[in-house]
Design a protein around this motif. Structure first.
Motif, PDB file in Angstrom:
ATOM      1  N   THR A 199       0.832  -1.207   0.000  1.00 13.01           N
ATOM      2  CA  THR A 199       0.000   0.000   0.000  1.00 13.01           C
ATOM      3  C   THR A 199       0.867   1.257   0.000  1.00 13.01           C
ATOM      4  N   ARG A 200       1.909   1.262   0.844  1.00 13.59           N
ATOM      5  CA  ARG A 200       2.808   2.413   0.897  1.00 13.59           C
ATOM      6  C   ARG A 200       3.541   2.605  -0.418  1.00 13.59           C
ATOM      7  N   ILE A 201       4.001   1.510  -1.017  1.00 11.90           N
ATOM      8  CA  ILE A 201       4.738   1.567  -2.285  1.00 11.90           C
ATOM      9  C   ILE A 201       3.880   2.167  -3.393  1.00 11.90           C
ATOM     10  N   GLU A 202       2.661   1.682  -3.505  1.00 12.95           N
ATOM     11  CA  GLU A 202       1.774   2.165  -4.566  1.00 12.95           C
ATOM     12  C   GLU A 202       1.362   3.620  -4.328  1.00 12.95           C
ATOM     13  N   ALA A 203       1.267   4.022  -3.048  1.00 12.31           N
ATOM     14  CA  ALA A 203       0.902   5.405  -2.741  1.00 12.31           C
ATOM     15  C   ALA A 203       2.013   6.383  -3.098  1.00 12.31           C
ATOM     16  N   THR A 204       3.248   5.882  -3.211  1.00 14.71           N
ATOM     17  CA  THR A 204       4.383   6.745  -3.541  1.00 14.71           C
ATOM     18  C   THR A 204       4.846   6.575  -4.993  1.00 14.71           C
ATOM     19  N   GLY A 205       3.972   5.990  -5.816  1.00  9.42           N
ATOM     20  CA  GLY A 205       4.268   5.902  -7.241  1.00  9.42           C
ATOM     21  C   GLY A 205       4.998   4.660  -7.695  1.00  9.42           C
ATOM     22  N   GLY A 206       5.205   3.703  -6.806  1.00  6.77           N
ATOM     23  CA  GLY A 206       5.880   2.474  -7.191  1.00  6.77           C
ATOM     24  C   GLY A 206       4.894   1.361  -7.486  1.00  6.77           C
ATOM     25  N   PHE A 207       5.414   0.176  -7.769  1.00  7.56           N
ATOM     26  CA  PHE A 207       4.565  -0.981  -8.023  1.00  7.56           C
ATOM     27  C   PHE A 207       5.301  -2.242  -7.600  1.00  7.56           C
ATOM     28  N   VAL A 208       4.539  -3.308  -7.417  1.00 10.02           N
ATOM     29  CA  VAL A 208       5.106  -4.600  -7.043  1.00 10.02           C
ATOM     30  C   VAL A 208       4.826  -5.578  -8.172  1.00 10.02           C
ATOM     31  N   TYR A 209       5.879  -6.170  -8.708  1.00  9.68           N
ATOM     32  CA  TYR A 209       5.731  -7.126  -9.796  1.00  9.68           C
ATOM     33  C   TYR A 209       6.452  -8.419  -9.424  1.00  9.68           C
ATOM     34  N   ASP A 210       5.709  -9.526  -9.368  1.00  7.94           N
ATOM     35  CA  ASP A 210       6.281 -10.832  -9.069  1.00  7.94           C
ATOM     36  C   ASP A 210       7.029 -10.823  -7.737  1.00  7.94           C
ATOM     37  N   GLY A 211       6.512 -10.038  -6.777  1.00  9.72           N
ATOM     38  CA  GLY A 211       7.126  -9.977  -5.459  1.00  9.72           C
ATOM     39  C   GLY A 211       8.281  -9.009  -5.344  1.00  9.72           C
ATOM     40  N   TYR A 212       8.609  -8.286  -6.414  1.00  6.04           N
ATOM     41  CA  TYR A 212       9.742  -7.365  -6.420  1.00  6.04           C
ATOM     42  C   TYR A 212       9.256  -5.918  -6.495  1.00  6.04           C
ATOM     43  N   LEU A 213       9.916  -5.053  -5.739  1.00  8.14           N
ATOM     44  CA  LEU A 213       9.632  -3.624  -5.789  1.00  8.14           C
ATOM     45  C   LEU A 213      10.081  -3.063  -7.133  1.00  8.14           C
ATOM     46  N   ASN A 214       9.130  -2.479  -7.867  1.00  8.20           N
ATOM     47  CA  ASN A 214       9.389  -1.966  -9.218  1.00  8.20           C
ATOM     48  C   ASN A 214      10.024  -3.028 -10.110  1.00  8.20           C
ATOM     49  N   GLY A 215       9.750  -4.291  -9.791  1.00 13.68           N
ATOM     50  CA  GLY A 215      10.279  -5.394 -10.584  1.00 13.68           C
ATOM     51  C   GLY A 215      11.767  -5.609 -10.436  1.00 13.68           C
ATOM     52  N   GLN A 216      12.416  -4.964  -9.434  1.00  9.85           N
ATOM     53  CA  GLN A 216      13.872  -5.030  -9.328  1.00  9.85           C
ATOM     54  C   GLN A 216      14.397  -5.487  -7.976  1.00  9.85           C
ATOM     55  N   LEU A 217      13.749  -5.112  -6.884  1.00  9.97           N
ATOM     56  CA  LEU A 217      14.313  -5.315  -5.555  1.00  9.97           C
ATOM     57  C   LEU A 217      13.329  -6.100  -4.684  1.00  9.97           C
ATOM     58  N   ASN A 218      13.833  -7.113  -3.963  1.00 10.34           N
ATOM     59  CA  ASN A 218      12.906  -7.943  -3.188  1.00 10.34           C
ATOM     60  C   ASN A 218      12.793  -7.520  -1.729  1.00 10.34           C
ATOM     61  N   VAL A 219      13.129  -6.253  -1.436  1.00  9.16           N
ATOM     62  CA  VAL A 219      12.839  -5.662  -0.130  1.00  9.16           C
ATOM     63  C   VAL A 219      12.125  -4.343  -0.354  1.00  9.16           C
ATOM     64  N   ALA A 220      11.293  -3.953   0.631  1.00  5.29           N
ATOM     65  CA  ALA A 220      10.517  -2.723   0.499  1.00  5.29           C
ATOM     66  C   ALA A 220      11.183  -1.544   1.200  1.00  5.29           C
ATOM     67  N   ARG A 221      12.136  -1.835   2.089  1.00  8.64           N
ATOM     68  CA  ARG A 221      12.854  -0.760   2.782  1.00  8.64           C
ATOM     69  C   ARG A 221      14.345  -1.077   2.763  1.00  8.64           C
ATOM     70  N   ALA A 222      15.143  -0.062   2.525  1.00 11.64           N
ATOM     71  CA  ALA A 222      16.600  -0.229   2.493  1.00 11.64           C
ATOM     72  C   ALA A 222      17.254   1.138   2.488  1.00 11.64           C
ATOM     73  N   LEU A 223      18.519   1.178   2.869  1.00 11.23           N
ATOM     74  CA  LEU A 223      19.322   2.390   2.773  1.00 11.23           C
ATOM     75  C   LEU A 223      20.187   2.282   1.529  1.00 11.23           C
ATOM     76  N   GLY A 224      20.457   3.432   0.893  1.00 16.38           N
ATOM     77  CA  GLY A 224      21.211   3.405  -0.352  1.00 16.38           C
ATOM     78  C   GLY A 224      20.293   3.200  -1.547  1.00 16.38           C
ATOM     79  N   ASP A 225      20.844   2.576  -2.598  1.00 15.48           N
ATOM     80  CA  ASP A 225      20.102   2.314  -3.847  1.00 15.48           C
ATOM     81  C   ASP A 225      19.653   3.596  -4.529  1.00 15.48           C
ATOM     82  N   TRP A 226      20.369   4.706  -4.312  1.00 14.06           N
ATOM     83  CA  TRP A 226      20.008   5.959  -4.948  1.00 14.06           C
ATOM     84  C   TRP A 226      20.236   5.915  -6.460  1.00 14.06           C
ATOM     85  N   HIS A 227      21.040   4.969  -6.904  1.00 20.75           N
ATOM     86  CA  HIS A 227      21.334   4.868  -8.335  1.00 20.75           C
ATOM     87  C   HIS A 227      20.232   4.156  -9.103  1.00 20.75           C
TER      88      HIS A 227
END
Length: 377
Positions: A225-253
């Protein structure tokens, strides 16, 4: 947590490009002697001496009329163990500090421990994990609101570490990477756990597992719910189809994950839980997701309890947990910290006696025998 990024474009450089590490001496314990002579990385065992009557910082005022509560002071002693597992690279790191009072010259303290522990599970490289491991405690201790508003302080420290790493990456793009982070502070009798990602902390209270954190997976309803409210999406269990965690530090790239105001789909804000320790609290297990892929929380507490009853050594207990995870075919880097709250091993628990004793009467036994005989005929 190598392999947690899917379809990403992380660019990680050599170790020479790492940011300054103010606690480098402590961090070197994680890998000291591990890769000497270019041999394969194996586990690292670290022991910490049991501390007695350490100076501490009282968070909550003493309550009159509760003598037993006022007299209880946890005695912290800890150990850690890491292993590369079946991965090509080691991206986990950790910190164990049984006494931060002397480290930061804190004054006006009362009885009780001041301790800090953390596990940081990197992905797309190890630079983010090492940076957060080196700087998170400093951000906590330098906050003028510590320890009065400890929950607010630790949340702010996570966000400061995330922003500081973004600035470091803007200077050196080779540092680009991400990390989950779980930190535990023990101040007096208070245990405070902050988590961003899928590391987990589990408390053993007289043998019962109490989870002190939640796994932040994109498929969890609250995170989704939080992800979709901030413009993201969940695909096949991955955040934006790329990352399998919803919270993390870094990944600014990683495009579309974070924005300058911190409101992107990938959040660095930790979930914070606080608990007052009691005489029944035995130890805390902090582990990366590689541990919890093959251990349930109660299973890990049961296993660790048996081992501590055998040798009463938290560092050896960590190695036992990692070795067992490898036997169970965990496919990730493995890192675990065990913090004991007493100098003695966990006590044996007596099995509860059944309230009702059931038996069969002589008449009933005779009828049963007669029935069995009839079946035979």
């Amino acid at each position: 947590m190598e392999g947690s990024v899917r379809g990403g474009s992380g660019n990680v450089g050599s170790s020479e490009s790492r940011p300054p590490n103010p606690l480098a001496g402590a961090n070197r314990q994680c890998f000291a002697g591990v890769n000497a002579g270019h041999t394969p990385i194996s586990g690292t065992l670290v022991r910490h001496t049991s501390l007695k009557q350490i100076s501490g910082i009282p968070i909550e005022p003493e309550v009159s009329g509760k003598k037993c509560e006022k007299e209880y002071i946890p005695i912290v002693r800890s150990g850690a163990y890491v292993d590369i597992g079946f991965r090509q690279n080691m991206e986990d790191t950790y910190v164990c500090c049984d006494n931060v009072t002397d480290e930061y010259c804190l004054k006006n303290t009362g009885d009780g421990p001041n301790a800090f522990y953390g596990v940081f599970d990197g992905h797309g490289g190890k630079h983010a994990a090492e940076f957060v491991c080196s700087n998170l405690l400093r951000f906590i201790m330098e906050d003028e609101d510590f320890p009065k508003h400890i929950e607010k302080v630790i949340t702010s420290a996570f966000l400061q570490a995330d922003t500081a790493f973004a600035e470091a990456c803007s200077v050196d793009s080779a540092l680009a990477s991400g990390t989950t982070a779980l930190a535990a502070l023990i101040v007096g009798r208070s245990l405070v756990v902050a988590n961003a990602g899928d590391c987990r902390a589990v408390l053993s209270r007289r043998g019962k597992a109490i989870e002190m954190s939640s796994d932040h997976k994109p498929s969890c309803m609250g995170e989704r719910t939080r992800i979709e409210a901030t413009g993201g999406f969940v695909y096949d269990g991955y955040l934006n189809g790329q990352l399998n965690v919803a919270r993390a530090l870094g990944d600014w790239h990683m495009e579309g994950m974070k924005v300058a105001d911190g409101l992107g789909p990938l959040s660095a804000e930790p979930e914070v839980r606080k608990m007052k320790l009691t005489e029944e609290d035995e130890f805390l297990i902090i582990g990366c997701d590689g541990i919890w892929d093959v251990f349930r929380s109660q299973n890990a507490v049961d296993f660790a309890r048996r081992k501590l009853q055998e040798h009463n050594d938290p560092a050896t207990c960590c190695k036992d947990l990692v070795d067992e995870a490898l036997k169970r075919k965990s496919g990730d880097n493995l890192s675990v910290v065990v913090v004991c709250f007493n100098s003695i091993p966990p006590p044996a628990l007596a099995a509860p006696k059944p309230r009702v004793q059931r038996s069969i009467s002589a008449e009933g036994l005779k009828e049963l025998q007669s029935f069995l005989n009839s079946l035979g005929n």
